[in-house]
Design an enzyme around this catalytic site. Structure first.
Site, PDB file in Angstrom:
ATOM      1  N   ASP A  44       0.833  -1.210   0.000  1.00 15.91           N
ATOM      2  CA  ASP A  44       0.000   0.000   0.000  1.00 15.91           C
ATOM      3  C   ASP A  44       0.865   1.256   0.000  1.00 15.91           C
ATOM      4  O   ASP A  44       0.348   2.378  -0.082  1.00 15.91           O
ATOM      5  CB  ASP A  44      -1.017  -0.007   1.150  1.00 15.91           C
ATOM      6  N   GLU A 115      -1.930  -5.702   8.407  1.00 18.75           N
ATOM      7  CA  GLU A 115      -1.164  -5.161   9.536  1.00 18.75           C
ATOM      8  C   GLU A 115      -1.867  -5.426  10.862  1.00 18.75           C
ATOM      9  O   GLU A 115      -3.104  -5.384  10.930  1.00 18.75           O
ATOM     10  CB  GLU A 115      -0.991  -3.645   9.350  1.00 18.75           C
ATOM     11  N   GLU A 182       8.631  -4.486  10.757  1.00 15.28           N
ATOM     12  CA  GLU A 182       9.078  -3.187  10.258  1.00 15.28           C
ATOM     13  C   GLU A 182       9.546  -2.296  11.410  1.00 15.28           C
ATOM     14  O   GLU A 182       8.821  -2.122  12.407  1.00 15.28           O
ATOM     15  CB  GLU A 182       7.933  -2.498   9.489  1.00 15.28           C
TER      16      GLU A 182
END
Ligand code: KIV
Length: 265
Positions: A44, A115, A182
């Site tokens: 995204d 996520e 991340e």
């Protein structure tokens, strides 16, 4: 041969480090596929690096599907990961399943990425049981940028680190076949990687994850301005594009392009 979820799991079983790159169009997909990149993520980040938004939040399911189809057309062997955009799965399980299904049915993705930890466990389990492989994503999850108050390294304190480790184990138990980590400290990424059977794929998570992912425009040096410290530029295409455009404009102005070799008799 086409890469499958079994191959992704086998990378870890064999202790083989692997690369994933983001990708948003067919010709780039073909090049990365030919280069032997096994996983292409239609992230995204499309919102930012292709569509020019400030964050990943505005991109829609239809825009993501449009680019996922293009990547699928260009990628012969690579495993294509479709990223579920903001608010396409947070509202309800049914909406999440419906939207995830569209990535496989309408765009040819091999799996979806989403996520979050605890709040997505039921969805991960339902998707997996519906035959939709799930790549999970923990640490700095950019769809929660407003909640975090900016793009910050996550998992620095004991409590946050413990939560990420706990979420990682729960996501594995719920059926996720891989996990993106991340912007977390390297020691935490190492601990998570060592605690899971599924492969971890790091971005700003240090050298101990099973795989590494970078954003296409960052690793090629197309993104301008200051980049996070984890980004390594493997080319300087931004400079090359600017220089080529200046040369083209100068040759057009000077009448040297097109030359006889570019002209039909
Ligand atoms: O959307 C994306 O490109 C991502 C990567 C940065 C992992 O989620």
């Amino acid at each position: 041969m086409s890469v499958t979820v079994r191959d992704v799991r086998a990378f870890k079983e064999r202790g083989e480090r692997f690369a994933m790159l983001t990708c948003y169009d067919a010709l780039s997909a073909r090049l990365l596929d030919e280069a032997g990149i096994p996983l292409l993520l239609v992230g995204d980040t499309l919102a930012m690096v292709v569509l020019g938004h400030e964050t990943t939040l505005p991109v829609t399911v239809d825009e993501m599907l449009h680019h996922t189809r293009a990547v699928r057309r260009g990628a012969k062997d690579a495993f294509v990961v479709g990223d579920l955009p903001f608010m396409s799965y947070q509202g309800s399980i049914d909406e999440g399943i419906h939207n995830a299904g569209r990535f496989l049915k309408e765009a040819g993705a091999n799996c979806v990425k989403l996520e979050g930890g605890g709040r997505v466990l039921e969805l991960v389990s339902r998707l997996t049981h519906s035959g939709i492989p799930v790549m999970a994503h923990l640490g700095l999850t950019p769809q929660s940028v407003n909640q975090f108050g900016g793009y910050r390294v996550q998992g620095r304190g004991d409590e946050e680190a413990h939560q990420i480790l706990k979420d990682a184990k729960s996501l594995e138990a719920a059926g996720a076949f891989s996990l993106v980590l991340e912007a977390v400290p390297a020691d935490l990424a190492k601990e998570v990687t060592g605690s899971l059977e599924i492969p971890t794929i790091g971005i700003g998570a240090g050298p101990h994850t099973d795989g590494q992912v970078l954003v296409f425009h960052d690793f090629l040096g197309i993104t301008q301005g200051k980049l996070p410290r984890f980004v390594k530029r493997y080319a300087n295409l931004g400079d090359d594009i600017r220089a080529a455009a200046q040369t083209f404009a100068a040759e057009v102005a000077g009448g040297t392009y097109p030359g006889p070799e570019h002209t039909y008799e």
